[in-house]
Write a protein that holds these residues in place. Sequence first.
Motif, short mmCIF file in Angstrom:
data_model
loop_
_atom_site.label_atom_id
_atom_site.label_comp_id
_atom_site.label_asym_id
_atom_site.label_seq_id
_atom_site.Cartn_x
_atom_site.Cartn_y
_atom_site.Cartn_z
N THR A 180 0.85 -1.19 0.00
CA THR A 180 0.00 0.00 0.00
C THR A 180 0.88 1.23 0.00
O THR A 180 1.80 1.34 0.83
N ALA A 181 0.62 2.13 -0.94
CA ALA A 181 1.37 3.39 -1.02
C ALA A 181 0.56 4.48 -0.34
O ALA A 181 -0.66 4.59 -0.55
N TYR A 182 1.23 5.26 0.49
CA TYR A 182 0.58 6.34 1.24
C TYR A 182 1.19 7.68 0.87
O TYR A 182 2.40 7.80 0.69
N ASP A 183 0.33 8.69 0.78
CA ASP A 183 0.77 10.07 0.57
C ASP A 183 0.63 10.79 1.90
O ASP A 183 -0.39 10.64 2.58
N SER A 184 1.63 11.57 2.27
CA SER A 184 1.56 12.30 3.53
C SER A 184 0.70 13.55 3.42
O SER A 184 0.36 14.17 4.43
N ILE A 185 0.34 13.92 2.20
CA ILE A 185 -0.49 15.11 1.96
C ILE A 185 -1.77 14.67 1.26
O ILE A 185 -1.75 13.79 0.40
N LEU A 186 -2.88 15.27 1.60
CA LEU A 186 -4.16 14.93 1.00
C LEU A 186 -4.07 14.98 -0.52
O LEU A 186 -3.89 16.05 -1.10
N PRO A 187 -4.17 13.85 -1.23
CA PRO A 187 -3.98 13.82 -2.68
C PRO A 187 -5.20 14.24 -3.47
O PRO A 187 -5.08 14.69 -4.61
N TYR A 188 -6.38 14.07 -2.91
CA TYR A 188 -7.62 14.47 -3.57
C TYR A 188 -8.69 14.58 -2.51
O TYR A 188 -8.59 14.00 -1.41
N ALA A 189 -9.73 15.33 -2.80
CA ALA A 189 -10.81 15.51 -1.85
C ALA A 189 -11.48 14.19 -1.54
O ALA A 189 -11.85 13.43 -2.44
N GLY A 190 -11.64 13.88 -0.26
CA GLY A 190 -12.28 12.64 0.14
C GLY A 190 -11.35 11.46 0.27
O GLY A 190 -11.81 10.32 0.45
N ALA A 191 -10.04 11.68 0.19
CA ALA A 191 -9.08 10.58 0.32
C ALA A 191 -9.17 9.96 1.71
O ALA A 191 -9.43 10.64 2.70
N LYS A 192 -8.95 8.66 1.79
CA LYS A 192 -9.06 7.91 3.05
C LYS A 192 -7.81 8.10 3.90
O LYS A 192 -6.70 7.84 3.46
N LEU A 193 -8.01 8.56 5.12
CA LEU A 193 -6.91 8.73 6.06
C LEU A 193 -6.81 7.50 6.95
O LEU A 193 -7.78 7.11 7.60
#
Length: 388
Positions: A180-193
């Motif tokens: 699973t790849a995670y982005d530390s910054i919100l990549p798009y509106a509604g992204a799962k945290l």
Amino acid sequence: MKWGYGSKSRCRQSSVVAVAEETEGIDEGLVESCWANLPLELLREVLMRIEDTESKWPLRKSVVACSGVCRSWREIMKELVKTPEVSGKLTFPISVKQPGPRDTLLQCFIKRNQTTQTYHLYLSLTQALADDGKFLLAARKYRKATCTDYTISLDANEMSKGGGTCIGKLRSNFLGTKFTAYDSILPYAGAKLVKSRSTRLVGSKQMNPRVPAGNYEVAHISYELNVLGASRGPRRMHCVMDAIPASAIKPGGIAPTQVDFPMDNSGSSLPMRFLRSKSSRLEKSLSGPIETQREGSLVLKNKAPRWHEQLQCWCLNFHGRVTVASVKNFQLVASPENGAAGPEHEKVILQFGKVGKDMFTMDYRYPLSAFQAFAICLSSFDTKIACE
């Protein structure tokens, strides 16, 4: 006489220094005023010529330098410098989070250091398979009892989880078959945290608490038992790109694009402090469709290789970009499950292959970003207990 002379000399010297400091402050103010007050039409013309002529690294450093002169220069450069999708150029740090060009593959390479368990991504500056390159991203491998983590950083030397330049990570399961790849910054509106201990560490030093930062799922990569069902043969890859809608590969399709990093508590952008803004609102950090996930996510699969009777091996056409046979080599295309197969499903979106003992090429295009492509390629380095 010497001591007296020395004393007078020190007094005279201190007064000169004081005058110099005052003059220096005035000169800096005048210089700033002169650069900032240039006629906008003339300034735009000058900066436009710099953007056009300094098209490749290392000359492109001039474009970055111009963005740090003053606010007016910075705003104009932000307008003139297009995203990689349009220009095919990687200029500012945020470029690694933006989709690549639509028509061509952006050529990069990865250097692996097995001793330190680190990986460095570079932009190719020439057609040669090995050149100095322009540094883009770095990653470090951390082994745990039940999984393996790869932290991805904008700094070639600082790759710790709590480091201020960490922009994401990759995590595997115990068998090394699911990632699973995670982005530390919100990549798009509604992204799962995904809440975890590392959520508090990633970007914790820089991020404004009003801006969500942590582990946002952007991709799921899985490896299946190879087609021979034995310890040889090509791997089978399946990638679900949570941050990219399936429609992005179609003509006119759009993928979410990050246009700036969130601000830290001092009002500065995380990796590039000269790109300042009065507002740190998250909406200004994103462009593209807001309701991305309602359309379904883009699914990628590895292009099936063909068996070469004379060479007695599985082959793919990398057009000269791969020279060493390896189970790690792959090409990813859009999976037909995204809809009826069409010309867009034949395009190679990401290809990765070995050219030396610790040297690998990585070429990607729209709708993937360098960050997403790098994360997928890192998954290929990990040992696959069930696939090899």
